[in-house]
Design a protein around this motif. Sequence first.
Motif, PDB file in Angstrom:
ATOM      1  N   THR A  21      85.258  74.098  41.778  1.00  0.00           N
ATOM      2  CA  THR A  21      84.344  75.313  41.621  1.00  0.00           C
ATOM      3  C   THR A  21      84.679  75.899  40.058  1.00  0.00           C
ATOM      4  N   PRO A  22      83.721  76.376  39.523  1.00  0.00           N
ATOM      5  CA  PRO A  22      84.214  77.295  38.196  1.00  0.00           C
ATOM      6  C   PRO A  22      85.408  78.059  38.309  1.00  0.00           C
ATOM      7  N   PRO A  23      86.580  77.986  37.677  1.00  0.00           N
ATOM      8  CA  PRO A  23      87.639  78.875  37.894  1.00  0.00           C
ATOM      9  C   PRO A  23      87.233  80.045  37.303  1.00  0.00           C
ATOM     10  N   SER A  24      87.899  81.204  38.023  1.00  0.00           N
ATOM     11  CA  SER A  24      87.656  82.489  37.273  1.00  0.00           C
ATOM     12  C   SER A  24      88.536  82.560  35.767  1.00  0.00           C
ATOM     13  N   ASP A  25      88.225  83.692  35.344  1.00  0.00           N
ATOM     14  CA  ASP A  25      88.733  83.856  33.929  1.00  0.00           C
ATOM     15  C   ASP A  25      90.148  83.752  33.964  1.00  0.00           C
ATOM     16  N   THR A  26      90.775  84.428  34.959  1.00  0.00           N
ATOM     17  CA  THR A  26      92.172  84.707  35.197  1.00  0.00           C
ATOM     18  C   THR A  26      92.849  83.427  35.610  1.00  0.00           C
ATOM     19  N   LYS A  27      92.245  82.691  36.388  1.00  0.00           N
ATOM     20  CA  LYS A  27      92.978  81.396  36.908  1.00  0.00           C
ATOM     21  C   LYS A  27      92.793  80.611  35.630  1.00  0.00           C
ATOM     22  N   LYS A  28      91.757  80.551  34.797  1.00  0.00           N
ATOM     23  CA  LYS A  28      91.768  79.724  33.700  1.00  0.00           C
ATOM     24  C   LYS A  28      92.934  79.983  32.523  1.00  0.00           C
ATOM     25  N   CYS A  43      95.656  74.606  40.170  1.00  0.00           N
ATOM     26  CA  CYS A  43      95.026  74.245  38.753  1.00  0.00           C
ATOM     27  C   CYS A  43      94.254  72.885  38.851  1.00  0.00           C
ATOM     28  N   ASN A  79      89.580  71.542  40.143  1.00  0.00           N
ATOM     29  CA  ASN A  79      88.370  72.068  39.176  1.00  0.00           C
ATOM     30  C   ASN A  79      87.196  71.944  39.784  1.00  0.00           C
TER      31      ASN A  79
END
Length: 173
Positions: free
Chosen positions: A35-42, A30, A33
């Motif tokens: 790379t742009p995180p996936s929605d799930t990871k976010k 977490c 950051n």
Amino acid sequence: RALKDVANKIPADADGAIKDLSKACEELKCDKNTTPPSDTKKVLCNSFADAIITISNSVRSASPLGSNVFFNPTDYLANAEIKLLEALADIKADNALIGSTLKEKEVKDAIEEVEDAQSKLQKGDFPDAIEELTKALKDLDCDTVLIVDLEREELCDAIIDSIVAVAEEMIIT
């Protein structure tokens, strides 16, 4: 697995629960950051960070901070370290507050953990910084709810504020 452990630890072992959540953040990377995180990871990372904030605030002796006193986690950690150093000086000078149950060793250990957390924070390793701060909570026995020791409470609250500030930095917007 970390989450299952967390549920078993609240509320009696708050520092353990926070430590498990910081480990979960570590597993999910977490704090990386780049790379742009996936929605799930976010969603997951933000949920863990929110849980850390909620649990931390639940073990504060005073009410949770409504607004930030300082601007960033570095300031919170510096504040916690100053308070710990002052407490240590008071103990050594036999000048501790009446009713204080603080021991020199536990304060020294907590100072070491806060210093470790500061170096992790400088590297941008938020979960590890939180983990170090949970060790300071444990050193000072902060999740023993029946403390009527204002000096200990003040130190615990300063460390909790630091954990909350670091966790807030982890939230991905």
